[in-house]
Design an enzyme around this catalytic site. Structure first.
Site, PDB file in Angstrom:
ATOM      1  N   CYS A 130     138.039  28.159  50.088  1.00 54.66           N
ATOM      2  CA  CYS A 130     137.261  28.913  49.093  1.00 54.66           C
ATOM      3  C   CYS A 130     138.149  29.262  47.888  1.00 54.66           C
ATOM      4  O   CYS A 130     139.215  29.884  48.040  1.00 54.66           O
ATOM      5  CB  CYS A 130     136.690  30.185  49.727  1.00 54.66           C
ATOM      6  SG  CYS A 130     135.983  31.317  48.512  1.00 54.66           S
ATOM      7  N   CYS A 174     138.805  33.031  47.534  1.00 52.45           N
ATOM      8  CA  CYS A 174     139.731  33.504  48.583  1.00 52.45           C
ATOM      9  C   CYS A 174     141.159  33.141  48.196  1.00 52.45           C
ATOM     10  O   CYS A 174     142.095  33.933  48.399  1.00 52.45           O
ATOM     11  CB  CYS A 174     139.377  32.912  49.943  1.00 52.45           C
ATOM     12  SG  CYS A 174     137.928  33.663  50.730  1.00 52.45           S
ATOM     13  N   ASP A 220     136.878  35.832  33.885  1.00 48.53           N
ATOM     14  CA  ASP A 220     136.298  34.516  34.098  1.00 48.53           C
ATOM     15  C   ASP A 220     137.060  33.487  33.258  1.00 48.53           C
ATOM     16  O   ASP A 220     137.398  33.737  32.106  1.00 48.53           O
ATOM     17  CB  ASP A 220     134.814  34.527  33.722  1.00 48.53           C
ATOM     18  CG  ASP A 220     134.059  33.328  34.284  1.00 48.53           C
ATOM     19  OD1 ASP A 220     133.221  33.518  35.180  1.00 48.53           O
ATOM     20  OD2 ASP A 220     134.323  32.187  33.818  1.00 48.53           O
ATOM     21  N   ASN A 275     124.698  35.357  40.892  1.00 50.95           N
ATOM     22  CA  ASN A 275     123.911  34.170  41.213  1.00 50.95           C
ATOM     23  C   ASN A 275     123.999  33.899  42.708  1.00 50.95           C
ATOM     24  O   ASN A 275     125.071  33.996  43.305  1.00 50.95           O
ATOM     25  CB  ASN A 275     124.437  32.967  40.421  1.00 50.95           C
ATOM     26  CG  ASN A 275     124.249  33.152  38.916  1.00 50.95           C
ATOM     27  OD1 ASN A 275     123.202  33.630  38.490  1.00 50.95           O
ATOM     28  ND2 ASN A 275     125.252  32.796  38.134  1.00 50.95           N
ATOM     29  N   GLY A 289     122.105  28.660  40.213  1.00 46.30           N
ATOM     30  CA  GLY A 289     123.275  28.109  39.526  1.00 46.30           C
ATOM     31  C   GLY A 289     124.602  28.595  40.064  1.00 46.30           C
ATOM     32  O   GLY A 289     125.627  28.516  39.382  1.00 46.30           O
ATOM     33  N   THR A 295     128.003  28.455  41.550  1.00 43.61           N
ATOM     34  CA  THR A 295     128.955  27.333  41.669  1.00 43.61           C
ATOM     35  C   THR A 295     130.132  27.646  42.584  1.00 43.61           C
ATOM     36  O   THR A 295     130.813  26.735  43.036  1.00 43.61           O
ATOM     37  CB  THR A 295     129.497  26.936  40.277  1.00 43.61           C
ATOM     38  OG1 THR A 295     130.125  28.070  39.677  1.00 43.61           O
ATOM     39  CG2 THR A 295     128.382  26.416  39.377  1.00 43.61           C
ATOM     40  N   HIS A 353     131.410  32.364  47.010  1.00 46.29           N
ATOM     41  CA  HIS A 353     132.043  33.622  47.437  1.00 46.29           C
ATOM     42  C   HIS A 353     131.364  34.684  46.589  1.00 46.29           C
ATOM     43  O   HIS A 353     131.417  34.602  45.347  1.00 46.29           O
ATOM     44  CB  HIS A 353     133.560  33.544  47.188  1.00 46.29           C
ATOM     45  CG  HIS A 353     134.342  34.765  47.616  1.00 46.29           C
ATOM     46  ND1 HIS A 353     135.435  34.690  48.481  1.00 46.29           N
ATOM     47  CD2 HIS A 353     134.214  36.079  47.294  1.00 46.29           C
ATOM     48  CE1 HIS A 353     135.935  35.913  48.655  1.00 46.29           C
ATOM     49  NE2 HIS A 353     135.203  36.775  47.940  1.00 46.29           N
ATOM     50  N   HIS A 405     130.148  37.199  44.118  1.00 45.44           N
ATOM     51  CA  HIS A 405     130.828  37.735  42.932  1.00 45.44           C
ATOM     52  C   HIS A 405     129.799  38.326  41.987  1.00 45.44           C
ATOM     53  O   HIS A 405     128.664  37.864  41.916  1.00 45.44           O
ATOM     54  CB  HIS A 405     131.667  36.671  42.226  1.00 45.44           C
ATOM     55  CG  HIS A 405     130.935  35.393  41.912  1.00 45.44           C
ATOM     56  ND1 HIS A 405     130.693  34.423  42.855  1.00 45.44           N
ATOM     57  CD2 HIS A 405     130.401  34.926  40.760  1.00 45.44           C
ATOM     58  CE1 HIS A 405     130.044  33.408  42.297  1.00 45.44           C
ATOM     59  NE2 HIS A 405     129.840  33.697  41.018  1.00 45.44           N
ATOM     60  N   HIS A 452     129.285  39.051  38.047  1.00 45.08           N
ATOM     61  CA  HIS A 452     129.730  38.870  36.672  1.00 45.08           C
ATOM     62  C   HIS A 452     129.486  40.191  35.942  1.00 45.08           C
ATOM     63  O   HIS A 452     128.387  40.757  36.038  1.00 45.08           O
ATOM     64  CB  HIS A 452     128.885  37.796  35.964  1.00 45.08           C
ATOM     65  CG  HIS A 452     128.957  36.422  36.573  1.00 45.08           C
ATOM     66  ND1 HIS A 452     129.710  35.408  36.019  1.00 45.08           N
ATOM     67  CD2 HIS A 452     128.357  35.887  37.658  1.00 45.08           C
ATOM     68  CE1 HIS A 452     129.562  34.297  36.748  1.00 45.08           C
ATOM     69  NE2 HIS A 452     128.737  34.559  37.745  1.00 45.08           N
TER      70      HIS A 452
END
Ligand code: AMP
Length: 113
Positions: A4, A7, A30, A86, A92, A94, A97, A99, A101
């Protein structure tokens, strides 16, 4: 999880620009920012996505949101900001894991979907 990306970022095996860290949560910029502030807040333990949020990990997820709010203050996002997570291919996602934003620093698109 050994394969991952996030990770590996938590483990320091892949570089990231850290914004915040504590025992359970990590936040970093990001790599392809979509707003002047674009930070990702993640739990250090591997949770695949929002579909894996349960009563057992809900406190950790809430802590991620608490950190997101703290980062918005730190980044001086006084005009407002957006938190997005997401979940799955249709949304979408990608990186598999969980997260959040944190986006801000400009007037964001009003489109949600
Ligand atoms: P999502 O598309 O919602 O799964 O979001 C994944 C986010 O991870 C995207 O906004 C990517 O730009 C970001 N990303 C991918 N690789 C990295 C990296 N190595 N460091 C920081 N952000 C990354």
């Amino acid at each position: 999880m050994s394969d991952c990306l996030f990770c590996k970022i938590v483990a320091g095996e892949i570089p990231s620009t850290k914004v915040y860290e504590d025992e359970t949560v990590y936040a970093f910029r990001d790599i392809a920012p979509q707003a002047p502030t674009h930070v990702l807040v993640i739990p250090k333990v591997h949770i695949k996505d929002a579909s894996e949020i349960t009563a057992e990990n809900a406190a950790l997820v809430a802590h991620c949101l608490e950190v997101a709010a703290m980062i918005a203050k730190q980044e001086n996002l006084t005009g407002g900001f957006r938190i997005v997570s997401n979940c799955g291919a249709d949304a979408g996602q990608t990186v598999n894991h969980l997260h959040f934003h944190v986006l801000g620093g400009k007037t964001l698109s009003t489109e949600m979907a």
